[in-house]
Design a protein around this motif. Sequence first.
Motif, short mmCIF file in Angstrom:
data_model
loop_
_atom_site.label_atom_id
_atom_site.label_comp_id
_atom_site.label_asym_id
_atom_site.label_seq_id
_atom_site.Cartn_x
_atom_site.Cartn_y
_atom_site.Cartn_z
N ARG A 23 -5.57 4.48 6.55
CA ARG A 23 -4.18 4.35 5.63
C ARG A 23 -4.02 3.14 6.34
O ARG A 23 -2.92 2.50 5.99
CB ARG A 23 -3.16 6.17 5.90
CG ARG A 23 -2.03 5.50 5.83
CD ARG A 23 -0.88 6.48 5.90
NE ARG A 23 -1.22 8.16 5.49
CZ ARG A 23 -1.66 8.24 3.94
NH1 ARG A 23 -0.84 7.86 3.34
NH2 ARG A 23 -2.07 9.74 3.65
N GLU A 24 -3.84 3.02 8.14
CA GLU A 24 -4.07 2.16 8.25
C GLU A 24 -4.78 0.55 7.93
O GLU A 24 -3.92 0.26 8.06
CB GLU A 24 -4.18 2.60 10.43
CG GLU A 24 -3.78 3.90 10.82
CD GLU A 24 -4.61 4.50 10.39
OE1 GLU A 24 -5.61 4.95 11.32
OE2 GLU A 24 -4.47 5.67 9.47
N HIS A 48 -2.66 -0.02 4.69
CA HIS A 48 -1.26 -0.43 5.15
C HIS A 48 -1.53 -2.17 5.36
O HIS A 48 -0.12 -3.18 5.69
CB HIS A 48 -0.34 0.01 6.00
CG HIS A 48 0.01 1.49 5.81
ND1 HIS A 48 0.60 2.18 6.69
CD2 HIS A 48 0.63 1.95 4.92
CE1 HIS A 48 0.54 3.27 6.37
NE2 HIS A 48 0.93 3.04 5.05
N GLU A 52 4.71 -1.15 3.83
CA GLU A 52 3.85 0.34 3.81
C GLU A 52 4.67 1.20 3.83
O GLU A 52 3.84 2.33 3.40
CB GLU A 52 4.29 0.44 5.92
CG GLU A 52 3.51 -0.04 6.65
CD GLU A 52 3.60 -1.61 6.86
OE1 GLU A 52 4.58 -1.68 6.15
OE2 GLU A 52 3.16 -2.48 7.16
N THR A 53 5.99 1.89 2.99
CA THR A 53 6.64 2.62 2.73
C THR A 53 6.16 3.13 1.40
O THR A 53 5.65 3.89 0.71
CB THR A 53 7.95 3.49 2.60
OG1 THR A 53 8.71 2.45 4.41
CG2 THR A 53 8.85 3.63 1.78
N HIS A 68 2.44 4.37 1.22
CA HIS A 68 2.55 5.75 1.07
C HIS A 68 3.24 6.71 0.40
O HIS A 68 2.25 7.13 -0.07
CB HIS A 68 3.26 5.78 2.91
CG HIS A 68 3.26 7.03 3.18
ND1 HIS A 68 2.50 8.20 3.85
CD2 HIS A 68 5.02 8.15 2.46
CE1 HIS A 68 2.72 9.18 4.08
NE2 HIS A 68 3.60 9.46 3.24
#
Length: 176
Positions: free
Chosen positions: A29-30, A33, A40-41, A44
Amino acid sequence: MPLRTRAEIYGKEAAALLQEVSLYPGIRREQIHGLHPGKETTVHNLLAHLERQGRIAEAEDGGFYPYGECPRAPDSGMVRAVWVLLDFLDRVEFHSPGDFPVKIVFFSGGEMYEVVHAAEGQEALVSYAMGRNKEDGSRRIVLVDGPGQIPLLDFPGIIGFCTVDSAGDVSYYKKG
């Protein structure tokens, strides 16, 4: 002025995320991003949406995979190579996965770079495989499991070596 649908607004970003998960199975995930700084939002939310749709799955190891392709053991070389790519991302024009032992190929400033993974114990195999390519103009960053491997690796195009720790921190070395 007609209203745009959510699919029209986020369709390209969702397609890009799906492509990245397909190109780099096990991507964290990082890292995703990092490929989309400042979003990022949105990332996500889109990851959650793609999971609900059954297009991708997050494995127990924390990596994302195309649905139905979660392996027993992730390709840690690929996951670490993505961290290396992220170090250069602000200058990268194009990136793509490579063929063994090259994990990622990217272009920057009109030059081709390869992130080559040399797992511990495979130094001779990787040197042989890369030596067969001779000098093709690629600039090669060799990802090793530990700095002790560096003297064991020798093939054309090496510009440096690196290690990546479990937190994704990259350390670079020159052959001394």
